[in-house]
Design a protein around this motif. Structure first.
Motif, PDB file in Angstrom:
ATOM      1  N   SER A   2       0.822  -1.208   0.000  1.00 13.36           N
ATOM      2  CA  SER A   2       0.000   0.000   0.000  1.00 13.36           C
ATOM      3  C   SER A   2       0.853   1.254   0.000  1.00 13.36           C
ATOM      4  O   SER A   2       1.894   1.307   0.665  1.00 13.36           O
ATOM      5  CB  SER A   2      -0.916   0.020   1.230  1.00 13.36           C
ATOM      6  OG  SER A   2      -1.836  -1.039   1.195  1.00 13.36           O
ATOM      7  N   SER A   3       0.407   2.264  -0.731  1.00 13.01           N
ATOM      8  CA  SER A   3       1.091   3.555  -0.732  1.00 13.01           C
ATOM      9  C   SER A   3       0.690   4.344   0.508  1.00 13.01           C
ATOM     10  O   SER A   3      -0.444   4.252   0.995  1.00 13.01           O
ATOM     11  CB  SER A   3       0.732   4.339  -1.991  1.00 13.01           C
ATOM     12  OG  SER A   3       1.195   3.678  -3.143  1.00 13.01           O
ATOM     13  N   LEU A   4       1.619   5.149   1.019  1.00 15.94           N
ATOM     14  CA  LEU A   4       1.400   5.935   2.232  1.00 15.94           C
ATOM     15  C   LEU A   4       1.022   7.372   1.874  1.00 15.94           C
ATOM     16  O   LEU A   4       1.669   8.017   1.059  1.00 15.94           O
ATOM     17  CB  LEU A   4       2.672   5.926   3.084  1.00 15.94           C
ATOM     18  CG  LEU A   4       2.676   6.815   4.334  1.00 15.94           C
ATOM     19  CD1 LEU A   4       1.630   6.349   5.329  1.00 15.94           C
ATOM     20  CD2 LEU A   4       4.074   6.813   4.978  1.00 15.94           C
ATOM     21  N   TYR A   5      -0.043   7.852   2.525  1.00 19.09           N
ATOM     22  CA  TYR A   5      -0.500   9.236   2.389  1.00 19.09           C
ATOM     23  C   TYR A   5      -0.830   9.745   3.798  1.00 19.09           C
ATOM     24  O   TYR A   5      -0.962   8.965   4.734  1.00 19.09           O
ATOM     25  CB  TYR A   5      -1.756   9.336   1.532  1.00 19.09           C
ATOM     26  CG  TYR A   5      -1.672   8.704   0.168  1.00 19.09           C
ATOM     27  CD1 TYR A   5      -1.363   9.464  -0.956  1.00 19.09           C
ATOM     28  CD2 TYR A   5      -1.935   7.342  -0.002  1.00 19.09           C
ATOM     29  CE1 TYR A   5      -1.301   8.880  -2.220  1.00 19.09           C
ATOM     30  CE2 TYR A   5      -1.871   6.755  -1.258  1.00 19.09           C
ATOM     31  CZ  TYR A   5      -1.564   7.529  -2.361  1.00 19.09           C
ATOM     32  OH  TYR A   5      -1.506   6.947  -3.599  1.00 19.09           O
ATOM     33  N   GLY A   6      -0.976  11.054   3.921  1.00 16.81           N
ATOM     34  CA  GLY A   6      -1.348  11.537   5.240  1.00 16.81           C
ATOM     35  C   GLY A   6      -1.628  13.025   5.290  1.00 16.81           C
ATOM     36  O   GLY A   6      -1.543  13.735   4.279  1.00 16.81           O
ATOM     37  N   ASN A  33      -3.086   3.934   2.161  1.00 15.41           N
ATOM     38  CA  ASN A  33      -3.441   4.181   3.558  1.00 15.41           C
ATOM     39  C   ASN A  33      -3.185   5.645   3.877  1.00 15.41           C
ATOM     40  O   ASN A  33      -2.121   6.177   3.553  1.00 15.41           O
ATOM     41  CB  ASN A  33      -2.607   3.304   4.494  1.00 15.41           C
ATOM     42  CG  ASN A  33      -3.019   1.847   4.421  1.00 15.41           C
ATOM     43  OD1 ASN A  33      -4.155   1.509   4.733  1.00 15.41           O
ATOM     44  ND2 ASN A  33      -2.101   0.983   4.000  1.00 15.41           N
ATOM     45  N   TYR A  34      -4.167   6.287   4.497  1.00 15.51           N
ATOM     46  CA  TYR A  34      -4.092   7.709   4.815  1.00 15.51           C
ATOM     47  C   TYR A  34      -4.083   7.875   6.331  1.00 15.51           C
ATOM     48  O   TYR A  34      -4.978   7.407   7.021  1.00 15.51           O
ATOM     49  CB  TYR A  34      -5.285   8.442   4.198  1.00 15.51           C
ATOM     50  CG  TYR A  34      -5.180   9.945   4.204  1.00 15.51           C
ATOM     51  CD1 TYR A  34      -4.746  10.635   3.077  1.00 15.51           C
ATOM     52  CD2 TYR A  34      -5.541  10.689   5.330  1.00 15.51           C
ATOM     53  CE1 TYR A  34      -4.668  12.024   3.076  1.00 15.51           C
ATOM     54  CE2 TYR A  34      -5.457  12.076   5.333  1.00 15.51           C
ATOM     55  CZ  TYR A  34      -5.024  12.730   4.196  1.00 15.51           C
ATOM     56  OH  TYR A  34      -4.940  14.107   4.192  1.00 15.51           O
ATOM     57  N   HIS A  35      -3.052   8.552   6.844  1.00 14.72           N
ATOM     58  CA  HIS A  35      -2.886   8.699   8.291  1.00 14.72           C
ATOM     59  C   HIS A  35      -2.847  10.176   8.683  1.00 14.72           C
ATOM     60  O   HIS A  35      -2.488  11.044   7.873  1.00 14.72           O
ATOM     61  CB  HIS A  35      -1.598   8.026   8.751  1.00 14.72           C
ATOM     62  CG  HIS A  35      -1.546   6.561   8.461  1.00 14.72           C
ATOM     63  ND1 HIS A  35      -2.091   5.616   9.300  1.00 14.72           N
ATOM     64  CD2 HIS A  35      -1.023   5.869   7.415  1.00 14.72           C
ATOM     65  CE1 HIS A  35      -1.913   4.411   8.798  1.00 14.72           C
ATOM     66  NE2 HIS A  35      -1.263   4.533   7.649  1.00 14.72           N
ATOM     67  N   ALA A  56       6.556   7.968   1.115  1.00 17.44           N
ATOM     68  CA  ALA A  56       5.146   8.354   1.026  1.00 17.44           C
ATOM     69  C   ALA A  56       4.870   8.893  -0.367  1.00 17.44           C
ATOM     70  O   ALA A  56       5.765   9.436  -1.036  1.00 17.44           O
ATOM     71  CB  ALA A  56       4.831   9.413   2.074  1.00 17.44           C
TER      72      ALA A  56
END
Length: 276
Positions: A2-6, A33-35, A56
């Motif tokens: 999964s790619s990381l976003y936030g 995934n968004y954090h 990210a």
């Protein structure tokens, strides 16, 4: 993987960003995934470097860091330079690029409600960060005249000095205008029983836009509805800026139907009184 976003900000307990981006991931089958990243100012540079090191794909930036974050990025987009603020970061080839999708979100919102600003007149309440993207969009779309209203016209950002500046006491002297835009937090949950202007002054306009989205109908917009004005809250702008960020991060175009679907889901949550 999964790619990381936030989302980078100071206090994020009531943010809708995770919900909005999760809906986008699901609708477009994006593996992401968004954090939420609550960061103190002294660690802001570390947060950018850390997300870059973690590979990210993208991040949003919210108050109070939309200006401070700019000095920690490798490049800044044209609209962000003009606005003087960044709310979206793309991580590409180990570089960080700043954009302002609030600018696009505001435009997406106006287009949704068929509001054309070319050659029109506008009054903007507030000279804080929220108004910077708004005024730049209006200028780029050839608005004819803008008046700013500020609590202290002697302390406004230099960016606004070239416009007509008036105090809230002087609103009563304004003649008929086309659009009024509230860029202040006045009327936001939980302080819902206040409006930045009174109903009589609201009658001088044809369109009322409130960047607040919780509650969905502020007292400001209640006055507008009672007077028969076109009234627009800030929820579609919130969704529009998130959609534009996803387009930048993933080099895609997202259909407006996705914006509508997100709008109805988030609006339903707000109407149900859930603002987490």
């Amino acid at each position: 993987m999964s790619s990381l976003y936030g989302l980078i900000g100071e206090k994020l307990g009531h943010s809708f960003s995770s919900i909005i981006h999760s809906i986008i991931f699901k609708e477009l089958s994006i593996d992401g995934n968004y954090h939420l990243f609550e960061v103190n100012n002294e660690h802001l540079k570390d947060a950018v470097c850390g997300l870059n090191a973690l590979k990210a794909k993208g991040a949003n930036v919210t108050i109070p860091y939309k200006v401070d974050i700019m000095k920690y990025l490798n490049d800044i987009s044209i609209e962000s330079n003009k606005i003087g603020a960044v709310n979206t970061i793309c991580f590409k080839d180990n570089k960080t690029i700043g954009y302002n999708t609030d600018y696009y979100g505001f435009g997406i919102m106006l287009n949704k409600y068929n509001v054309n600003v070319k050659n029109k007149t506008a009054v903007i309440l507030g000279t804080g960060g929220a108004s910077k993207a708004v005024v730049q969009y209006l200028l780029d779309k050839e608005i004819n005249d803008i008046v700013f209203v500020s609590r202290d016209i002697n302390k406004v950002d230099v960016k606004f000095k070239k416009f007509k500046l008036i105090s809230y006491d002087e609103i009563k002297n304004i003649k008929q205008k086309d659009i009024i835009i509230n860029c202040t937090p006045c009327g936001m949950h939980p302080n819902v029983n206040i409006s930045p202007i009174n109903k009589e002054d609201m009658s001088k306009f044809k369109v009322a836009v409130d960047l607040i989205y919780n509650p969905t109908q502020t007292l400001f917009l209640k006055y507008a509805d009672e007077l028969g004005l076109v009234s627009i809250n800030g929820l579609y702008m919130l969704i529009g800026q998130a959609v534009k960020a996803q387009e930048l991060w993933n080099n895609i175009e997202i259909d407006s139907a996705i914006c509508d679907k997100i709008y109805y889901k988030i609006n339903s949550i707000l109407q149900g009184g859930n603002n987490e």
